[in-house]
Write an enzyme that holds these catalytic residues in place. Sequence first.
Site, PDB file in Angstrom:
ATOM      1  CB  SER A  19      -0.833   0.200   1.305  1.00 41.38           C
ATOM      2  OG  SER A  19      -0.436   0.216   2.440  1.00 41.38           O
ATOM      3  CG  ASN A  20       3.506   2.656   2.942  1.00 38.64           C
ATOM      4  OD1 ASN A  20       3.304   3.937   3.127  1.00 38.64           O
ATOM      5  ND2 ASN A  20       3.359   1.734   4.013  1.00 38.64           N
ATOM      6  NE  ARG A  98      15.484 -11.726   3.199  1.00 44.13           N
ATOM      7  CZ  ARG A  98      15.996 -13.147   3.397  1.00 44.13           C
ATOM      8  NH1 ARG A  98      15.317 -13.750   4.214  1.00 44.13           N
ATOM      9  NH2 ARG A  98      17.301 -13.491   3.285  1.00 44.13           N
ATOM     10  CG  LEU A 100      18.198  -4.239   3.207  1.00 38.94           C
ATOM     11  CD1 LEU A 100      18.114  -2.817   2.670  1.00 38.94           C
ATOM     12  CD2 LEU A 100      18.264  -5.540   2.291  1.00 38.94           C
ATOM     13  CG  HIS A 116      10.237   1.294  11.653  1.00 35.65           C
ATOM     14  ND1 HIS A 116      10.029  -0.170  11.446  1.00 35.65           N
ATOM     15  CD2 HIS A 116       9.770   1.564  13.067  1.00 35.65           C
ATOM     16  CE1 HIS A 116      10.138  -0.675  12.651  1.00 35.65           C
ATOM     17  NE2 HIS A 116       9.801   0.267  13.710  1.00 35.65           N
ATOM     18  CD  GLU A 181       3.003   2.998   7.562  1.00 34.28           C
ATOM     19  OE1 GLU A 181       3.416   2.476   6.675  1.00 34.28           O
ATOM     20  OE2 GLU A 181       2.612   2.548   8.557  1.00 34.28           O
TER      21      GLU A 181
HETATM   22  C1  GAR Z   1       3.805  -0.812   6.745  1.00 28.00           C
HETATM   23  O1  GAR Z   1       2.851  -0.481   7.708  1.00 28.00           O
HETATM   24  C2  GAR Z   1       5.133  -0.256   6.926  1.00 28.00           C
HETATM   25  O2  GAR Z   1       5.489   0.782   7.731  1.00 28.00           O
HETATM   26  C3  GAR Z   1       5.941  -1.610   7.565  1.00 28.00           C
HETATM   27  O3  GAR Z   1       5.030  -2.529   7.077  1.00 28.00           O
HETATM   28  C4  GAR Z   1       3.691  -2.319   6.517  1.00 28.00           C
HETATM   29  C5  GAR Z   1       3.830  -2.441   4.837  1.00 28.00           C
HETATM   30  O4  GAR Z   1       2.671  -2.418   4.460  1.00 28.00           O
HETATM   31  N1  GAR Z   1       7.121  -1.836   7.462  1.00 28.00           N
HETATM   32  C6  GAR Z   1       7.763  -2.488   8.369  1.00 28.00           C
HETATM   33  O5  GAR Z   1       7.388  -2.869   9.756  1.00 28.00           O
HETATM   34  C7  GAR Z   1       9.421  -2.510   8.031  1.00 28.00           C
HETATM   35  N2  GAR Z   1       9.994  -3.048   9.369  1.00 28.00           N
HETATM   36  P1  GAR Z   1       2.511  -2.111   2.888  1.00 28.00           P
HETATM   37  O6  GAR Z   1       2.960  -3.452   2.086  1.00 28.00           O
HETATM   38  O7  GAR Z   1       0.858  -2.083   2.448  1.00 28.00           O
HETATM   39  O8  GAR Z   1       3.159  -0.798   2.543  1.00 28.00           O
END
Ligand code: GAR
Length: 198
Positions: A19-20, A98, A100, A116, A181
């Site tokens: 979604s991001n 993952r 890195l 994050h 986000e």
């Molecule tokens: C988001 O909330 C992002 O901030 C988080 O995973 C989700 C992904 O959602 N990221 C982490 O936790 C990284 N450690 P999305 O696939 O819908 O963007």
Amino acid sequence: MSHSAKRVPVAVLISGRGSNMTALIEAAHAPDYPAEIRLVISNIPDAPGLETARAAGIQTLTIDHRIFGKDREAHERAIDSALRDAGIEIVCLAGYMRLLTPFLTDAWSGRMLNIHPSLLPEFPGLHTHERAIAAKASKHGCTIHLVTAGMDEGPVLAQATVDVFPDDTPESLAGRVLKEEHQLYPKTLAELIRKNTN
Ligand code: GAR
């Protein structure tokens, strides 16, 4: 910026829903957005975000980490080659789950961003919404930072804050943070590019 100004070619790395990634793709539809989302890479072959990216006409690649066994760097070398082949200048991690190694973080130092779902340095790692509620935090949110070798440790570029309500569940809180986000990532990417090109 004029319509003819060069757009910076950006790749988005995902592991799931994306979604991001979608928020970045949609923002980049604006004629004056300074980035072009040129490539989406997933380490998970059936990540739902891949289909979303394809439907938006964006080149996608799966680079499955399982093929490389325990050799994390070999996986990252494959990613790095794909990024360079596509002429990518900035990499956005968007739900890329993952860790890195310094190989990739050094190669893309200052040019790799992550989102994050917490107000770093609070709650690095996983299950951030559960942990914010368990810690009785009154504020929670999300952070965009430059990626360094330390997990969720690089310099913070931007944060957005939400209130935590007494009746929040991890899901309700996650939904409120996710909305932020989707605003913060496109805005911060554009600001970084504009700062570096002015
Ligand atoms: C988001 O909330 C992002 O901030 C988080 O995973 C989700 C992904 O959602 N990221 C982490 O936790 C990284 N450690 P999305 O696939 O819908 O963007």
